[in-house]
Design a protein around this motif. Sequence first.
Motif, short mmCIF file in Angstrom:
data_model
loop_
_atom_site.label_atom_id
_atom_site.label_comp_id
_atom_site.label_asym_id
_atom_site.label_seq_id
_atom_site.Cartn_x
_atom_site.Cartn_y
_atom_site.Cartn_z
N CYS A 151 -5.37 -3.08 3.10
CA CYS A 151 -5.22 -1.75 3.70
C CYS A 151 -6.26 -0.79 3.11
N HIS A 152 -5.82 0.05 2.17
CA HIS A 152 -6.71 1.10 1.67
C HIS A 152 -7.57 0.70 0.47
N CYS A 192 0.42 4.00 1.18
CA CYS A 192 0.28 4.85 2.38
C CYS A 192 1.43 4.65 3.36
N SER A 222 1.99 1.78 5.19
CA SER A 222 1.63 0.90 6.30
C SER A 222 2.40 -0.42 6.29
N CYS A 264 0.85 -1.20 0.00
CA CYS A 264 0.00 0.00 0.00
C CYS A 264 0.88 1.25 0.00
#
Length: 159
Positions: A156-157, A147, A149, A145
């Motif tokens: 995740c997203h 982001c 993470s 991801c």
Amino acid sequence: MNYLNNNTCFCGNQKNYEDCCEPLLLGDKQAETPEQLMRSRYTAYVQKNAKYVYQTYASEKQAENPVNEIKEFATSCRFVSLSVIETNSDENKGVVEFKATYFYQNLYCVLHERSQFIKEQHQWRYLDGIIFPVADIKVGRNDDCPCGSAKKYKKCHSA
Ligand SMILES: [Zn+2]
Ligand SMILES: [Zn+2]
């Protein structure tokens, strides 16, 4: 409400939401600086509070930014983070340069903008901004991801 951790507001400030953006969104407090207004507008996007985003536009910009369009945009995005790069202001106008990251469908997007703020009836309002183009990144389900993470996108997203 979901928090990243207890001491971080939605806008990324190292403060509790109640001590940061919430009083502004509730109308209990006015933004003292363009940065505060900008952060609260980002938080309003995260919370899909289109009315607040609309009300904090400069009055001359409200007609071209109707509440339903703001709502549509806020609802179609999964917001990730905000970072303020630079800000300065004088009595009646100010600038905030920031990067906001979000997912739109399977795209990871960075909004890099230099926003202009003005004071109307002693209150800060967002006027307009210059957008620095940033290419969107297409994300696959098994990719890490974007982001940060360290999880797979699908865990995740992912939409
Ligand atoms: Zn905040
Ligand atoms: Zn993620």
